[in-house]
Scaffold this active site. Structure first.
Site, PDB file in Angstrom:
ATOM      1  N   GLN A  69      50.683  78.945  71.217  1.00 13.06           N
ATOM      2  CA  GLN A  69      51.067  77.987  72.143  1.00 13.06           C
ATOM      3  C   GLN A  69      50.944  78.809  73.359  1.00 13.06           C
ATOM      4  O   GLN A  69      51.690  79.667  73.872  1.00 13.06           O
ATOM      5  CB  GLN A  69      52.433  77.522  71.944  1.00 13.06           C
ATOM      6  CG  GLN A  69      52.928  76.291  72.997  1.00 13.06           C
ATOM      7  CD  GLN A  69      52.187  75.079  72.688  1.00 13.06           C
ATOM      8  OE1 GLN A  69      52.044  74.582  71.456  1.00 13.06           O
ATOM      9  NE2 GLN A  69      51.840  74.160  73.466  1.00 13.06           N
ATOM     10  N   LYS A  96      53.729  68.326  67.595  1.00 13.36           N
ATOM     11  CA  LYS A  96      52.779  68.845  66.539  1.00 13.36           C
ATOM     12  C   LYS A  96      53.458  68.888  65.195  1.00 13.36           C
ATOM     13  O   LYS A  96      52.806  68.558  64.155  1.00 13.36           O
ATOM     14  CB  LYS A  96      52.120  70.034  66.931  1.00 13.36           C
ATOM     15  CG  LYS A  96      51.345  70.063  68.184  1.00 13.36           C
ATOM     16  CD  LYS A  96      50.897  71.610  68.860  1.00 13.36           C
ATOM     17  CE  LYS A  96      50.071  71.385  70.171  1.00 13.36           C
ATOM     18  NZ  LYS A  96      49.861  72.658  70.751  1.00 13.36           N
ATOM     19  N   ASP A 113      42.468  75.712  66.881  1.00 13.46           N
ATOM     20  CA  ASP A 113      42.374  75.326  68.337  1.00 13.46           C
ATOM     21  C   ASP A 113      40.910  75.556  68.821  1.00 13.46           C
ATOM     22  O   ASP A 113      40.674  75.133  69.943  1.00 13.46           O
ATOM     23  CB  ASP A 113      43.234  76.236  69.253  1.00 13.46           C
ATOM     24  CG  ASP A 113      44.556  75.296  69.694  1.00 13.46           C
ATOM     25  OD1 ASP A 113      44.562  74.062  69.467  1.00 13.46           O
ATOM     26  OD2 ASP A 113      45.567  75.858  70.178  1.00 13.46           O
TER      27      ASP A 113
END
Lengths: 306, 306
Positions: free
Chosen positions: B99, B55, B124
């Protein structure tokens, strides 16, 4: 096969009696305990008046309290917001609902208004926070929207099996925020295999024929025909359609009940099916939130089937 | 039929190139414009390290910025909360992701932590507020979760039809918060007729065979066989399963790709399918939020296919 007609009228009485008994029992130890539902009405739609009166009457009958905040159709979004915030902060209010549709002269964003409701007082379960929790399967942290909750209750009670939904093929017609979408989520997280159909779905009949449980919330009189129903299926009719005759107040469901009952295993009638369950679940949700908020430390739901 | 293999690697490059160009163009008028993604990592899982590095690397390549907030596995929920709140208030952070899974010694409620993220920085799309908006079909007000968004993008691009989903039968295997549930909502509100299957669904093969679009996110290597697929279907494989051989880092999808490609019309491979799209959509989401937040009055999305 002739379907068992699942009387929402009878089951709603059972729920309301249980809630009334629970309130009475709570008062043995907490004499000042209250369960207060606040209904916010903007304008003066006659259909809304009927629904609101039913809610207030049923609440009163079982020893809960309701109050109506009736606001003029000239209200602005800002003033309506202030009314909601005041109810959020009112320690003597346990549940808040905004009667839809709004009957107002100004542009008011109903979603915005509903999202202002404190999630712990959102007894219609329609705020985006509670909708998000339901969508994510956080069933213990959300409040079930009343109509889908009533549907689930009818299935569990009529079949005598709290796990009846698990493994079943569930088809939901309609994806509204109030019925279709939350019903799909609620039945999914009770482990049904859920299909959602809507206005863009071709060949809806074929999809309906797969359903062990068919939930119809599409808003068209007698839309679902007998030959759309899998023999033995549990058919739940959420429709409330006013007939063409303006002199009659007769309402019709989304299912052609007379024909469907020759095919279905269970069938909820209109009127007397999902409608009264919605009112009962609203009053039950309000009581559950009252208990959580007013009696900290008490776990909710302990005395109810869930 | 031999399926078209839909390269997420290629399409993700297209997305990233477009975002990079958009950033460069924005900087012509706003030289100090930034698009900053903050990644919160608790502990030190090696798989997480791989994903995070991907990422950060992709963000950097196109002129966006990323930063890693790496926290010890001994962190408490309270301290982690403070980290999130600091990022919420940091004017130089546009997107925040945590995460998952957390690698921590203390009990930390990951849902609680994620819900602390400012919904406008929730790139997200996993907070309950954004999940609720997606569930209710408020597509303009939410942020699409990256993996489902990548799936949708692949369908639209590979078929060349932004409305391809409309009217199609979509079957989603899995109901996770990150992939299955939001994918179902996203495809529903792009007017697919969506069925969600899961561990309690009997006879999944039969359900899969109905699918015009099959989205598989169930986490089992080669779970879906060729004879589960309707000829010509669009099959999207979200699986990331590590093989049995501990010396190899080979990963496998949830679909038996080699066999399936003889039946499907389109097929996303693993690796090189949904995985890189997820990263690309994360960086695109971050840029869109950066633009909204840093350049008030600018409408987002104008330069992208949606």
């Amino acid at each position: 096969m002739v379907a068992e007609i699942v009387s929402g009228l009878e089951y709603s009485k059972k729920v309301l009696t249980e809630v009334g008994e629970a309130i009475a029992k709570t008062r043995e130890h907490h004499p000042h305990f209250e369960s207060v539902l606040a209904i916010v009405q903007v304008g003066n739609r006659s259909d809304s008046n009927v629904y609101i009166n039913a809610k207030l009457k049923k609440a009163k009958e079982i020893g809960a309290n309701g109050k109506l905040i009736k606001l003029p159709d000239t209200i602005t979004q800002g003033d309506l917001k202030r009314e909601i915030m005041a109810l959020n902060h009112d320690n003597n209010v346990d549940g808040i609902i905004v009667q839809l549709p709004l009957d107002c002269k100004h542009d008011i964003d109903a979603d915005y208004i509903i999202d202002l409701i404190d999630p712990l007082k959102d007894v219609d379960g329609l705020t985006r926070i509670n909708a998000g929790r339901l969508a994510r399967g956080e069933l213990q942290r959300t409040i079930f929207p009343c109509t889908p909750y009533g549907c689930l209750y009818l299935v569990q009670q009529a079949t005598g099996n709290p796990n009846f939904v698990s493994g079943k093929e569930v088809v939901v017609l309609g994806r509204s925020k109030i019925v279709g979408s939350p019903a799909a989520a609620l039945f999914l997280w009770h482990h049904g295999t859920v299909t959602i159909c809507h206005s863009k779905t071709p060949n809806i009949k074929e999809k309906c024929l797969r359903a062990d449980i068919l939930i119809v919330a599409i808003g068209r009189k007698h839309y679902v025909k007998a030959d759309w129903i899998k023999p033995g299926a549990f058919v739940i009719d959420c429709g409330i359609n006013v007939g063409d005759d303006p002199t009659s107040r007769k309402i019709y469901g989304d299912v052609d009940t007379e024909a469907a009952k020759e095919v279905a295993g269970y069938l909820t009638p209109v009127p007397g099916g999902v409608g009264p369950m919605t009112v009962a679940m609203l009053i039950r949700n309000t009581y559950e939130q009252a208990k959580r908020r007013r009696l900290p430390g008490k776990e909710s739901n302990e005395e109810f089937d869930h």
